[in-house]
Design an enzyme around this catalytic site. Structure first.
Site, PDB file in Angstrom:
ATOM      1  N   HIS A  17     -12.609  -4.309 -17.534  1.00 52.31           N
ATOM      2  CA  HIS A  17     -13.220  -3.435 -16.534  1.00 52.31           C
ATOM      3  C   HIS A  17     -14.048  -2.380 -17.247  1.00 52.31           C
ATOM      4  CE1 HIS A  17     -13.614  -0.919 -12.967  1.00 52.31           C
ATOM      5  NE2 HIS A  17     -13.267  -2.002 -12.297  1.00 52.31           N
ATOM      6  N   ASP A  76      -9.019  -8.398  -9.398  1.00 51.84           N
ATOM      7  CA  ASP A  76      -9.312  -9.772  -8.987  1.00 51.84           C
ATOM      8  C   ASP A  76      -8.335 -10.793  -9.557  1.00 51.84           C
ATOM      9  OD1 ASP A  76     -11.514  -9.128  -7.402  1.00 51.84           O
ATOM     10  OD2 ASP A  76     -12.821  -8.990  -9.143  1.00 51.84           O
TER      11      ASP A  76
END
Ligand code: CMC
Length: 465
Positions: A346, A402
């Site tokens: 991320h 996710d």
């Protein structure tokens, strides 16, 4: 909350206690104080480190793994709130009182009802379209219902159309003199109601935000149905936003557990700082385009596999690995090919993503009664360990939102091609809250690019090249 769902709340409370033990720290002072413009900051490629605006909507602390909406921790909201309440909170900045919440639910019920938009949507080949493209198309159709700006006063009115005539497509390339595409119309020619504004002034108002938050869930439901060759179904006024989403997609009333799990998933995807899709939506809004175009831009940006599209990729990745025994070999091959592992890493989080901390126990809970989810989860856990040992904590590559969401959605019987669409349905609350806030002190976004090309080239005519 329904008694069957108490165990789910307990799981979130457990995840909360663990997260608080592992992540206690102060907010980052340089990112939590009002700035004086122009602001100095170090900017990396992809605008890393750039400050685009100030906001009171939400806060992400990537080094500690916090996610805060309007001062409330995401763990508390998932344990105790609902998507409706969270949407109110994001948009209005405070938790609603009972009459305010019931008024918002009433509006959502009204705005989920989009028969004309769904009818128009059915005139497109949705069954062959990417679901996010169809969702985006749906937001354009919602917009078209709100405006007369783009229509010929004397021409056909889109809102009366029941379907388009196929001939309208060749007509574009071989004009036959018609002024516009040919539609089939119901009943009398539409008259523009008196006093209806021509443009979309005020479209960033609260009513439009509620309209689009509620509307995208209906469109997502219709897209899922059309993709499976079924007719869209009407929302059920007695179901929550989460319950309706499952119902409109599947045609089946959800169990209390399914409804609660979906509600939690919607809450925790609702907002996330200045991510790519939020920024895309804000850029469009800053031109004083309108909320429907802005949300459409958010949907387009979210679709990419580096952003919201990763949830679908994670599922395909787990299917490709096939078994926990294949993880090592698969991972080594992926690293040799320099492939990114979907669901990891991320830009902001260099710690465990708090949303994954919530989704992981939910995936475990659902896997107890779902063989397929259990199988995928076994592979996912081995892969998570492999990534952790290979990269080490210091690289900051942890599971992101996710990674486990696909297993959760799959266990709710949502087809993979709808995963990112469900993400978009949820994120509409964050997009609208942030663009409403930004427009109060709007300034058009206009960064600069650095030109690294050449100058002084002489134009060569075609025949001399
Ligand atoms: N697998 C392997 N290596 C990775 C991964 C990954 N998933 N993520 C980051 N890295 C490595 C990357 O190779 C790079 O290494 P090096 O410095 O040796 O070149 C380093 O970590 C920094 O990565 P980056 O791609 O420069 O980081 P970024 O901030 O530009 O990208 C990201 C962030 C999310 C796009 C990236 O981590 C990624 O592509 N992840 C996989 C796709 C994914 O799961 N996306 C969903 C993000 S969460 C939902 C959302 O908010 O959108």
């Amino acid at each position: 909350m329904h008694e069957d769902t108490q165990e789910i709340t307990d799981l979130i409370l457990e995840a909360t206690a663990l997260a608080r033990k592992e992540t206690s720290a102060e907010p980052e002072p340089d990112l939590t104080r009002a700035v004086r413009w122009p602001v100095e900051c170090t900017v990396g490629p992809g605008l890393e480190g750039a400050i685009a605006c100030e906001s009171k909507v939400g806060y992400v602390n990537g080094t500690k793994g916090w996610l805060i909406y309007r001062g409330y921790d995401i763990f508390d909201l998932c344990a105790h709130s609902s998507y409706e309440e969270t949407s109110y909170l994001l948009l209005k900045g405070k938790l609603p009182l009972p009459p305010q919440l019931s008024s918002l639910k009433h509006r959502f019920t009204e705005y989920r009802h989009l028969p004309d938009v769904k009818r128009l949507l059915m005139s497109f080949p949705v069954e062959k379209m990417n679901s996010m493209a169809a969702l985006r198309l749906g937001t354009n159709l919602m917009r078209q219902k709100q405006t007369y700006r783009d229509q010929n006063a004397s021409g056909p009115h889109l809102e009366d159309a029941t379907s388009t005539d196929e001939d309208s497509i060749p007509m574009e390339t071989q004009p036959r003199g018609e002024r516009s595409a040919v539609y089939e119309f119901r009943g009398k020619r539409h008259q523009r109601p008196k006093g209806v504004e021509r443009g979309l002034r005020g479209a960033e108002g609260l009513a439009s935000c509620y309209h689009i938050i509620a509307g995208v869930s209906s469109i997502a439901g219709a897209v899922a149905r059309l993709r499976e060759g079924h007719l869209p179904i009407e929302p059920d006024p007695n179901l929550s936003h989460a319950g309706n989403l499952i119902y409109m997609m599947s045609g089946r009333k959800p169990t209390p557990v399914e409804e609660r799990v979906m509600d939690i998933a919607l809450i925790l995807h609702a907002d996330h700082g200045m991510n790519a899709s939020t920024f895309a939506a804000l850029v469009v809004a800053s031109t004083l385009s309108d909320i429907y175009f802005s949300v459409g831009a958010g949907i387009a940006a979210l679709n990419g596999p580096l952003h919201g599209g990763a949830n679908e990729q994670v599922l395909y990745q787990l299917e490709e690995i096939g078994s926990p025994d294949n993880v090592d070999e698969w991972f080594d091959a992926a690293r040799r090919q320099k492939r990114k592992i979907a669901g990891f890493g991320h830009r902001v989080y260099k710690a465990y993503d708090p949303r994954a901390r919530i989704l992981k126990p939910l995936a475990h809970y659902l896997a107890r009664t779902n063989d397929r989810a259990r199988h995928l989860l076994e592979i996912a856990e081995v892969l998570e360990k492999k990534v952790a040992t290979s990269f080490g904590d210091e690289r900051g590559i942890f599971p992101n939102v996710d990674y486990y969401s696909g297993i959760v959605y799959g266990a709710l019987n949502i087809p993979p091609y709808m995963f990112t669409t469900v993400f978009a349905v949820s994120r509409t609350a964050g997009w609208t809250a942030r663009l409403r806030e930004y427009l109060r002190k709007n300034r058009i976004f206009r960064p600069r690019g650095v030109y690294t090309g050449t100058f002084d080239r002489e134009y060569t005519p075609m025949e001399d090249r």
